[in-house]
Write a protein that holds these residues in place. Structure first.
Motif, mmCIF file in Angstrom:
data_model
loop_
_atom_site.group_PDB
_atom_site.id
_atom_site.type_symbol
_atom_site.label_atom_id
_atom_site.label_comp_id
_atom_site.label_asym_id
_atom_site.label_seq_id
_atom_site.Cartn_x
_atom_site.Cartn_y
_atom_site.Cartn_z
ATOM 1 N N LYS A 133 0.874 -11.669 -27.503
ATOM 2 C CA LYS A 133 0.889 -10.221 -27.781
ATOM 3 C C LYS A 133 -0.356 -9.746 -28.501
ATOM 4 O O LYS A 133 -0.572 -8.555 -28.672
ATOM 5 N N CYS A 134 -1.151 -10.660 -28.988
ATOM 6 C CA CYS A 134 -2.244 -10.311 -29.891
ATOM 7 C C CYS A 134 -3.460 -9.759 -29.152
ATOM 8 O O CYS A 134 -4.020 -10.423 -28.279
ATOM 9 N N GLY A 135 -3.867 -8.538 -29.502
ATOM 10 C CA GLY A 135 -5.011 -7.893 -28.861
ATOM 11 C C GLY A 135 -6.306 -8.653 -29.074
ATOM 12 O O GLY A 135 -7.138 -8.748 -28.175
ATOM 13 N N TYR B 18 -7.582 -20.106 -36.699
ATOM 14 C CA TYR B 18 -6.419 -19.234 -36.905
ATOM 15 C C TYR B 18 -5.401 -19.394 -35.774
ATOM 16 O O TYR B 18 -4.356 -20.016 -35.973
ATOM 17 N N CYS B 19 -5.705 -18.830 -34.610
ATOM 18 C CA CYS B 19 -4.713 -18.718 -33.534
ATOM 19 C C CYS B 19 -4.133 -20.061 -33.093
ATOM 20 O O CYS B 19 -2.970 -20.158 -32.749
ATOM 21 N N ARG B 20 -4.972 -21.067 -33.090
ATOM 22 C CA ARG B 20 -4.510 -22.386 -32.653
ATOM 23 C C ARG B 20 -4.629 -23.413 -33.768
ATOM 24 O O ARG B 20 -4.660 -24.622 -33.515
ATOM 25 N N GLN C 205 -2.450 -17.329 -42.553
ATOM 26 C CA GLN C 205 -3.288 -16.473 -43.407
ATOM 27 C C GLN C 205 -3.969 -15.357 -42.616
ATOM 28 O O GLN C 205 -4.853 -14.670 -43.141
ATOM 29 N N CYS C 206 -3.575 -15.171 -41.376
ATOM 30 C CA CYS C 206 -4.242 -14.201 -40.514
ATOM 31 C C CYS C 206 -4.107 -12.776 -41.062
ATOM 32 O O CYS C 206 -3.015 -12.293 -41.341
ATOM 33 N N LYS C 207 -5.242 -12.092 -41.201
ATOM 34 C CA LYS C 207 -5.251 -10.717 -41.716
ATOM 35 C C LYS C 207 -4.683 -9.727 -40.709
ATOM 36 O O LYS C 207 -4.237 -8.638 -41.088
HETATM 37 S S1 SF4 Z 1 -3.578 -15.935 -35.665
HETATM 38 FE FE1 SF4 Z 1 -3.823 -13.752 -35.845
HETATM 39 S S2 SF4 Z 1 -5.474 -13.260 -34.434
HETATM 40 FE FE2 SF4 Z 1 -4.663 -15.244 -33.841
HETATM 41 S S3 SF4 Z 1 -3.096 -14.858 -32.306
HETATM 42 FE FE3 SF4 Z 1 -2.101 -14.927 -34.305
HETATM 43 S S4 SF4 Z 1 -2.005 -12.798 -34.952
HETATM 44 FE FE4 SF4 Z 1 -3.540 -12.947 -33.353
#
Ligand code: SF4
Length: 66
Positions: free
Chosen positions: A9-11, A31-33, A39-41
């Protein structure tokens, strides 16, 4: 470690997952993986505002400047 639950879902992820930009790849791996997904802003923004952040907002919190 499992991927972030927001991945589909993440833009940011949609827009930049195919990017060869080293900075984007690093953020996605971290972050994503990776280990910093809690800690994602972008998640913080969504929780605070009840709406998705702009696609260009990076998981570290600042805006992408291509
Ligand atoms: S870590 Fe953050 S940027 Fe990455 S997919 Fe998840 S919500 Fe999106």
């Amino acid at each position: 470690m499992a991927d972030c639950e927001m991945l589909s879902k993440c833009g940011f992820f949609k827009k930049f997952s195919d990017s060869f930009e080293a900075a984007c790849r690093g953020l996605i791996n971290q972050y994503c993986r990776g280990p910093k997904q809690t800690q994602c802003k972008r998640k913080e923004y969504r929780a605070k505002n009840g709406t998705a952040p702009p696609d260009d907002m990076l998981p570290a919190g600042h805006m992408f400047k291509g």
